[in-house]
Design an enzyme around this catalytic site. Structure first.
Site, mmCIF file in Angstrom:
data_model
loop_
_atom_site.group_PDB
_atom_site.id
_atom_site.type_symbol
_atom_site.label_atom_id
_atom_site.label_comp_id
_atom_site.label_asym_id
_atom_site.label_seq_id
_atom_site.Cartn_x
_atom_site.Cartn_y
_atom_site.Cartn_z
ATOM 1 N N LYS A 165 -4.884 -10.794 -6.012
ATOM 2 C CA LYS A 165 -6.010 -11.057 -5.112
ATOM 3 C C LYS A 165 -7.209 -10.184 -5.500
ATOM 4 C CE LYS A 165 -6.117 -8.787 -1.288
ATOM 5 N NZ LYS A 165 -5.960 -8.165 0.023
ATOM 6 N N LYS A 205 0.830 -1.217 0.000
ATOM 7 C CA LYS A 205 0.000 0.000 0.000
ATOM 8 C C LYS A 205 0.856 1.255 0.000
ATOM 9 C CE LYS A 205 -4.432 -1.347 2.048
ATOM 10 N NZ LYS A 205 -5.321 -1.154 3.190
ATOM 11 N N LYS A 216 -11.209 -4.887 -3.095
ATOM 12 C CA LYS A 216 -12.212 -3.811 -3.186
ATOM 13 C C LYS A 216 -11.619 -2.569 -3.834
ATOM 14 C CE LYS A 216 -14.063 -4.779 1.341
ATOM 15 N NZ LYS A 216 -13.228 -4.341 2.433
HETATM 16 P P1 TYM Z 1 -10.972 -6.457 4.386
HETATM 17 O O1 TYM Z 1 -12.019 -5.420 4.614
HETATM 18 O O2 TYM Z 1 -9.953 -6.184 3.325
HETATM 19 O O3 TYM Z 1 -11.624 -7.844 4.033
HETATM 20 C C1 TYM Z 1 -12.606 -8.453 4.863
HETATM 21 C C2 TYM Z 1 -12.376 -9.946 4.894
HETATM 22 O O4 TYM Z 1 -12.396 -10.478 3.561
HETATM 23 C C3 TYM Z 1 -11.239 -11.272 3.336
HETATM 24 N N1 TYM Z 1 -10.835 -11.135 1.932
HETATM 25 C C4 TYM Z 1 -10.664 -12.159 1.090
HETATM 26 N N2 TYM Z 1 -10.802 -13.482 1.245
HETATM 27 C C5 TYM Z 1 -10.555 -14.266 0.174
HETATM 28 N N3 TYM Z 1 -10.196 -13.784 -1.049
HETATM 29 C C6 TYM Z 1 -10.049 -12.455 -1.248
HETATM 30 N N4 TYM Z 1 -9.717 -11.989 -2.440
HETATM 31 C C7 TYM Z 1 -10.286 -11.578 -0.153
HETATM 32 N N5 TYM Z 1 -10.245 -10.229 -0.004
HETATM 33 C C8 TYM Z 1 -10.574 -9.977 1.279
HETATM 34 C C9 TYM Z 1 -10.183 -10.708 4.265
HETATM 35 O O5 TYM Z 1 -9.184 -11.674 4.555
HETATM 36 C C10 TYM Z 1 -11.006 -10.331 5.471
HETATM 37 O O6 TYM Z 1 -11.157 -11.445 6.333
HETATM 38 N N6 TYM Z 1 -7.652 -5.764 8.048
HETATM 39 C C11 TYM Z 1 -8.934 -6.363 7.737
HETATM 40 C C12 TYM Z 1 -10.067 -5.868 8.594
HETATM 41 C C13 TYM Z 1 -9.886 -5.996 10.065
HETATM 42 C C14 TYM Z 1 -9.931 -7.182 10.839
HETATM 43 C C15 TYM Z 1 -9.783 -6.776 12.188
HETATM 44 C C16 TYM Z 1 -10.094 -8.528 10.497
HETATM 45 C C17 TYM Z 1 -9.691 -4.963 10.941
HETATM 46 N N7 TYM Z 1 -9.659 -5.417 12.221
HETATM 47 C C18 TYM Z 1 -9.785 -7.723 13.246
HETATM 48 C C19 TYM Z 1 -10.088 -9.469 11.563
HETATM 49 C C20 TYM Z 1 -9.940 -9.041 12.887
HETATM 50 C C21 TYM Z 1 -9.284 -6.036 6.307
HETATM 51 O O7 TYM Z 1 -8.834 -5.058 5.740
HETATM 52 O O8 TYM Z 1 -10.230 -6.819 5.758
#
Ligand code: TYM
Length: 329
Positions: A193, A112, A196
């Site tokens: 990957k 990032k 969003k």
């Molecule tokens: P975020 O918002 O990017 O994504 C939410 C969840 O979706 C999963 N994910 C995927 N799984 C499979 N294939 C993909 N292409 C894919 N893209 C996203 C992510 O692994 C995630 O589980 N940092 C985290 C948010 C967060 C969080 C937390 C998660 C903040 N605090 C505490 C767990 C516990 C994030 O940006 O997820």
């Protein structure tokens, strides 16, 4: 007492089938086995600039979507991170026990920060705030997609370091990955990957895409130069389509392999598209109903905040006492 589950999702962009298969589907599936808290992490979202009015709208829309995919508010607490001040408070305390070298090594930070002209400090601190989200509730299980495993390891390292400096305070959280769909790749570029923040029209299938758009995106997905499915030589694009099918259908490896081996890519794509549409259409119907009920989502979020606040206060109280910070009691 049930063990606690916590996970989070950022209210940026539009949730896609990668989010669903990697995380959200599991959230709904395991919610009744645990004391479940699911968090919309708006403080994480602002580590990169968000238009304020859009962010505000996306928080409630995402909450509506989480309800539509099956998060049951009578069972699970659905909360917005910024509504619980202890997330940010604990993050600061954890920052003070986290070596900066640990943060600079994070692959998401490296990726990032390369695409930004000025790197906000929040981007570096991002995984500390994530550790705070988890440790605040003493979560034992964290259901996420594969891209979050490094952040989870860091959360455990921070917890361990805190515990060894100040005494046993935090529960060690375990990473919970789905067996299929932990890493869904972009349809246009299966080396990347599904994300969003990618804006290409054929990259991701959003959970709100109309069926015609879903079919179109999947029919145009990148494959390889083979004419038909061959498990020995298939490239990342075909492997990704098969993973999407398997995760949506729930079929076993053996059945999927037997069914698709030798199938031409056009037919494979049609079957993948129909499996996706069949799973997403009922979610979309529920979403429309939920969003049409004035005040419903806001009430669910208020109830969630009320339910988790005592847990958050309890942990921060413990941490303050452990560190020798000032507490009135
Ligand atoms: P975020 O918002 O990017 O994504 C939410 C969840 O979706 C999963 N994910 C995927 N799984 C499979 N294939 C993909 N292409 C894919 N893209 C996203 C992510 O692994 C995630 O589980 N940092 C985290 C948010 C967060 C969080 C937390 C998660 C903040 N605090 C505490 C767990 C516990 C994030 O940006 O997820």
């Amino acid at each position: 007492m049930k063990a606690r589950v916590l996970s989070g999702i950022q209210p940026t962009g539009s949730p896609h089938i990668g989010n669903y298969l990697g995380a959200l589907k599991n959230w709904a599936k395991i919610q009744y086995d645990y004391d479940s808290i699911y968090c919309i992490v708006d403080l994480h979202a602002i580590t990169v600039y968000q238009k304020p009015e859009e962010l505000r709208a996306k928080i409630e829309e995402l909450a509506g979507m989480l309800l539509a995919i099956g998060i049951d508010p009578r069972n699970s607490a659905l909360v917005v991170q910024s509504a619980i001040p202890q997330h940010a408070e604990l993050a600061w305390m954890l920052t003070c026990v986290t070596p900066v070298g640990w943060l600079e090594r994070m692959t998401q930070y490296k990726a990032k920060s390369q695409s930004q002209e000025t790197i906000g400090d929040g981007l570096l601190q991002y995984p500390v705030l994530m550790a705070a989200d988890i440790l605040l509730y003493q979560a034992a299980i964290v259901p996420v997609g594969d891209d979050q495993t490094q952040h989870l390891e860091l959360a455990r390292d921070i917890a361990q370091r805190f515990n060894s400096l100040y005494g046993e305070t935090f529960t060690m959280p375990a990473t919970h990955l789905p067996t299929v769909g932990a890493r869904i790749m972009g349809l246009d570029d299966p080396e990347k990957k599904m994300s969003k923040s990618e804006t290409g029209a054929g990259h991701a299938v959003s959970l709100l895409d109309p069926p015609a758009a879903i079919r179109k995106k999947i029919m145009r997905a990148t494959t390889d130069s083979n004419p038909a499915v061959d498990y020995e030589t298939m490239g990342a694009g075909v492997r990704n389509l098969l993973a999407i099918f398997q995760a949506f259908s729930g079929w076993s490896d053996e059945n999927t392999r037997a069914h698709f081996t030798g199938m031409r890519y056009g037919d494979l794509k049609k079957q993948v598209a129909e499996a996706v549409v069949a799973a997403i259409e009922p979610i979309q119907e529920r979403y429309q109903k939920i969003m049409a009920e004035p005040g419903f989502v806001a009430q669910v979020l208020a109830n969630g905040a009320e339910r988790v606040t005592p847990i958050a206060q309890d942990t921060v109280g413990k941490v303050k006492r452990a560190m020798g910070l000032y507490t009135a009691s």
